[in-house]
Scaffold this motif. Structure first.
Motif, PDB file in Angstrom:
ATOM      1  N   ASP A  98       0.854  -1.176   0.000  1.00  0.00           N
ATOM      2  CA  ASP A  98       0.000   0.000   0.000  1.00  0.00           C
ATOM      3  C   ASP A  98       0.899   1.239   0.000  1.00  0.00           C
ATOM      4  O   ASP A  98       1.539   1.542   0.997  1.00  0.00           O
ATOM      5  N   LEU A  99       0.962   1.924  -1.129  1.00  0.00           N
ATOM      6  CA  LEU A  99       1.826   3.098  -1.266  1.00  0.00           C
ATOM      7  C   LEU A  99       1.050   4.365  -0.973  1.00  0.00           C
ATOM      8  O   LEU A  99      -0.140   4.461  -1.291  1.00  0.00           O
ATOM      9  N   PRO A 100       1.729   5.369  -0.412  1.00  0.00           N
ATOM     10  CA  PRO A 100       1.086   6.678  -0.296  1.00  0.00           C
ATOM     11  C   PRO A 100       0.692   7.158  -1.696  1.00  0.00           C
ATOM     12  O   PRO A 100       1.386   6.863  -2.675  1.00  0.00           O
ATOM     13  N   GLU A 101      -0.390   7.887  -1.770  1.00  0.00           N
ATOM     14  CA  GLU A 101      -0.916   8.305  -3.069  1.00  0.00           C
ATOM     15  C   GLU A 101       0.116   9.062  -3.899  1.00  0.00           C
ATOM     16  O   GLU A 101       0.245   8.838  -5.100  1.00  0.00           O
ATOM     17  N   GLY A 102       0.876   9.949  -3.285  1.00  0.00           N
ATOM     18  CA  GLY A 102       1.868  10.724  -4.018  1.00  0.00           C
ATOM     19  C   GLY A 102       2.934   9.848  -4.633  1.00  0.00           C
ATOM     20  O   GLY A 102       3.321  10.020  -5.790  1.00  0.00           O
ATOM     21  N   SER A 103       3.417   8.868  -3.872  1.00  0.00           N
ATOM     22  CA  SER A 103       4.425   7.951  -4.400  1.00  0.00           C
ATOM     23  C   SER A 103       3.856   7.124  -5.540  1.00  0.00           C
ATOM     24  O   SER A 103       4.532   6.872  -6.535  1.00  0.00           O
ATOM     25  N   ALA A 104       2.619   6.682  -5.400  1.00  0.00           N
ATOM     26  CA  ALA A 104       1.987   5.893  -6.456  1.00  0.00           C
ATOM     27  C   ALA A 104       1.873   6.717  -7.740  1.00  0.00           C
ATOM     28  O   ALA A 104       2.100   6.201  -8.837  1.00  0.00           O
ATOM     29  N   LEU A 105       1.558   7.988  -7.607  1.00  0.00           N
ATOM     30  CA  LEU A 105       1.457   8.852  -8.783  1.00  0.00           C
ATOM     31  C   LEU A 105       2.820   9.048  -9.439  1.00  0.00           C
ATOM     32  O   LEU A 105       2.930   9.101 -10.664  1.00  0.00           O
ATOM     33  N   GLN A 106       3.868   9.146  -8.635  1.00  0.00           N
ATOM     34  CA  GLN A 106       5.215   9.294  -9.191  1.00  0.00           C
ATOM     35  C   GLN A 106       5.621   8.020  -9.930  1.00  0.00           C
ATOM     36  O   GLN A 106       6.224   8.096 -11.001  1.00  0.00           O
ATOM     37  N   ILE A 107       5.301   6.877  -9.384  1.00  0.00           N
ATOM     38  CA  ILE A 107       5.594   5.611 -10.051  1.00  0.00           C
ATOM     39  C   ILE A 107       4.814   5.533 -11.360  1.00  0.00           C
ATOM     40  O   ILE A 107       5.341   5.126 -12.398  1.00  0.00           O
ATOM     41  N   GLU A 108       3.563   5.953 -11.312  1.00  0.00           N
ATOM     42  CA  GLU A 108       2.738   5.956 -12.521  1.00  0.00           C
ATOM     43  C   GLU A 108       3.346   6.878 -13.576  1.00  0.00           C
ATOM     44  O   GLU A 108       3.419   6.508 -14.760  1.00  0.00           O
ATOM     45  N   ALA A 109       3.792   8.051 -13.172  1.00  0.00           N
ATOM     46  CA  ALA A 109       4.398   8.989 -14.123  1.00  0.00           C
ATOM     47  C   ALA A 109       5.633   8.376 -14.776  1.00  0.00           C
ATOM     48  O   ALA A 109       5.819   8.478 -15.997  1.00  0.00           O
ATOM     49  N   ARG A 110       6.484   7.724 -13.985  1.00  0.00           N
ATOM     50  CA  ARG A 110       7.679   7.091 -14.543  1.00  0.00           C
ATOM     51  C   ARG A 110       7.306   5.964 -15.510  1.00  0.00           C
ATOM     52  O   ARG A 110       7.929   5.793 -16.560  1.00  0.00           O
ATOM     53  N   ALA A 111       6.293   5.193 -15.152  1.00  0.00           N
ATOM     54  CA  ALA A 111       5.865   4.086 -16.025  1.00  0.00           C
ATOM     55  C   ALA A 111       5.360   4.614 -17.369  1.00  0.00           C
ATOM     56  O   ALA A 111       5.721   4.085 -18.433  1.00  0.00           O
ATOM     57  N   HIS A 112       4.558   5.657 -17.344  1.00  0.00           N
ATOM     58  CA  HIS A 112       4.053   6.231 -18.596  1.00  0.00           C
ATOM     59  C   HIS A 112       5.182   6.850 -19.406  1.00  0.00           C
ATOM     60  O   HIS A 112       5.184   6.780 -20.644  1.00  0.00           O
ATOM     61  N   ALA A 113       6.154   7.440 -18.727  1.00  0.00           N
ATOM     62  CA  ALA A 113       7.290   8.034 -19.434  1.00  0.00           C
ATOM     63  C   ALA A 113       8.106   6.957 -20.139  1.00  0.00           C
ATOM     64  O   ALA A 113       8.558   7.143 -21.273  1.00  0.00           O
ATOM     65  N   ARG A 114       8.280   5.808 -19.482  1.00  0.00           N
ATOM     66  CA  ARG A 114       9.005   4.697 -20.122  1.00  0.00           C
ATOM     67  C   ARG A 114       8.295   4.223 -21.387  1.00  0.00           C
ATOM     68  O   ARG A 114       8.926   3.730 -22.312  1.00  0.00           O
ATOM     69  N   GLU A 115       6.978   4.387 -21.415  1.00  0.00           N
ATOM     70  CA  GLU A 115       6.187   4.021 -22.593  1.00  0.00           C
ATOM     71  C   GLU A 115       6.108   5.179 -23.594  1.00  0.00           C
ATOM     72  O   GLU A 115       5.405   5.087 -24.595  1.00  0.00           O
ATOM     73  N   ARG A 116       6.784   6.263 -23.304  1.00  0.00           N
ATOM     74  CA  ARG A 116       6.824   7.473 -24.141  1.00  0.00           C
ATOM     75  C   ARG A 116       5.456   8.141 -24.276  1.00  0.00           C
ATOM     76  O   ARG A 116       5.151   8.755 -25.284  1.00  0.00           O
ATOM     77  N   ASP A 117       4.626   8.021 -23.233  1.00  0.00           N
ATOM     78  CA  ASP A 117       3.307   8.651 -23.207  1.00  0.00           C
ATOM     79  C   ASP A 117       3.438   9.950 -22.408  1.00  0.00           C
ATOM     80  O   ASP A 117       3.184   9.994 -21.198  1.00  0.00           O
ATOM     81  N   ALA A 118       3.866  10.994 -23.080  1.00  0.00           N
ATOM     82  CA  ALA A 118       4.171  12.265 -22.424  1.00  0.00           C
ATOM     83  C   ALA A 118       2.950  12.874 -21.747  1.00  0.00           C
ATOM     84  O   ALA A 118       3.052  13.396 -20.629  1.00  0.00           O
ATOM     85  N   ARG A 119       1.811  12.815 -22.396  1.00  0.00           N
ATOM     86  CA  ARG A 119       0.610  13.445 -21.840  1.00  0.00           C
ATOM     87  C   ARG A 119       0.203  12.793 -20.514  1.00  0.00           C
ATOM     88  O   ARG A 119      -0.022  13.470 -19.521  1.00  0.00           O
ATOM     89  N   THR A 120       0.122  11.469 -20.501  1.00  0.00           N
ATOM     90  CA  THR A 120      -0.306  10.772 -19.293  1.00  0.00           C
ATOM     91  C   THR A 120       0.750  10.871 -18.200  1.00  0.00           C
ATOM     92  O   THR A 120       0.422  11.032 -17.023  1.00  0.00           O
ATOM     93  N   ALA A 121       2.018  10.803 -18.582  1.00  0.00           N
ATOM     94  CA  ALA A 121       3.094  10.953 -17.598  1.00  0.00           C
ATOM     95  C   ALA A 121       3.050  12.338 -16.957  1.00  0.00           C
ATOM     96  O   ALA A 121       3.154  12.470 -15.735  1.00  0.00           O
ATOM     97  N   SER A 122       2.870  13.355 -17.777  1.00  0.00           N
ATOM     98  CA  SER A 122       2.799  14.722 -17.250  1.00  0.00           C
ATOM     99  C   SER A 122       1.589  14.914 -16.352  1.00  0.00           C
ATOM    100  O   SER A 122       1.667  15.604 -15.328  1.00  0.00           O
ATOM    101  N   ARG A 123       0.475  14.298 -16.714  1.00  0.00           N
ATOM    102  CA  ARG A 123      -0.743  14.400 -15.905  1.00  0.00           C
ATOM    103  C   ARG A 123      -0.520  13.755 -14.526  1.00  0.00           C
ATOM    104  O   ARG A 123      -0.893  14.336 -13.505  1.00  0.00           O
ATOM    105  N   ALA A 124       0.099  12.587 -14.481  1.00  0.00           N
ATOM    106  CA  ALA A 124       0.366  11.909 -13.201  1.00  0.00           C
ATOM    107  C   ALA A 124       1.364  12.709 -12.369  1.00  0.00           C
ATOM    108  O   ALA A 124       1.212  12.843 -11.151  1.00  0.00           O
ATOM    109  N   LEU A 125       2.365  13.269 -13.019  1.00  0.00           N
ATOM    110  CA  LEU A 125       3.355  14.083 -12.316  1.00  0.00           C
ATOM    111  C   LEU A 125       2.703  15.338 -11.729  1.00  0.00           C
ATOM    112  O   LEU A 125       2.955  15.700 -10.582  1.00  0.00           O
TER     113      LEU A 125
END
Length: 169
Positions: free
Chosen positions: A3-30
């Protein structure tokens, strides 16, 4: 499942989307992570326990990594400037990985000398730890060296990562 704090989960999500080269979704999560941090900082005296780990320097370091993945070195280096004052107690591995991330951003910005300087500092640190994740960051750095493969300093660096870390190009 952890169970991750919400902020950390969002940062992980942003990194995951960035690895997939999805700039819009990564920026939104960040951005959502940044907003959550601002809200937590604004709530005086009632900070949740997880806020100790979740701070602006950490967000900035993660954002630098996000934009490095997105091959936006200007944004990566700008975020890194905000992350430069990492809080005390930062793990050696984290410092070495961050040097590899920022070094890669400098290579993406076509600054070989500064990139190699940071890459060498990263290897200096990471040679003292055992971490497959850290080696992945050095591999990504080595991949970013592709335009300069014939340069003697680059060949020397690649050889160094192979012998000291067991990382091939």
């Amino acid at each position: 499942m952890v169970d991750l704090p919400e902020g950390s989960a969002l940062q992980i999500e942003a990194r995951a989307h960035a690895r997939e080269r999805d700039a819009r979704t990564a920026s939104r999560a960040l951005k959502a992570s940044e907003d959550l941090l601002s809200q937590a900082e604004a709530s005086s005296g009632s900070e949740p326990a997880w806020i100790d780990f979740y701070h602006h320097a950490r967000l900035s370091a993660d954002a630098a990594e996000v934009f490095r993945h997105l091959k936006n070195p200007k944004a990566a280096l700008a975020w890194n400037q905000q992350a430069a004052a990492m809080p005390s107690g930062v793990f050696t591995r984290s410092v070495g990985m961050r040097l590899a991330i920022v070094g890669t951003a400098h290579l993406q910005a076509r600054n070989l000398d500064h990139g190699l300087e940071l890459g060498n500092r990263s290897v200096d640190i990471l040679a003292r730890v055992q971490s497959s994740r850290a080696k992945d960051y050095v591999r990504e750095f080595n991949t970013a060296l592709a335009p300069w493969r014939r340069e003697p300093a680059v060949r020397e660096f690649i050889h160094r990562t192979r012998t000291e870390l067991g990382v091939a190009a």
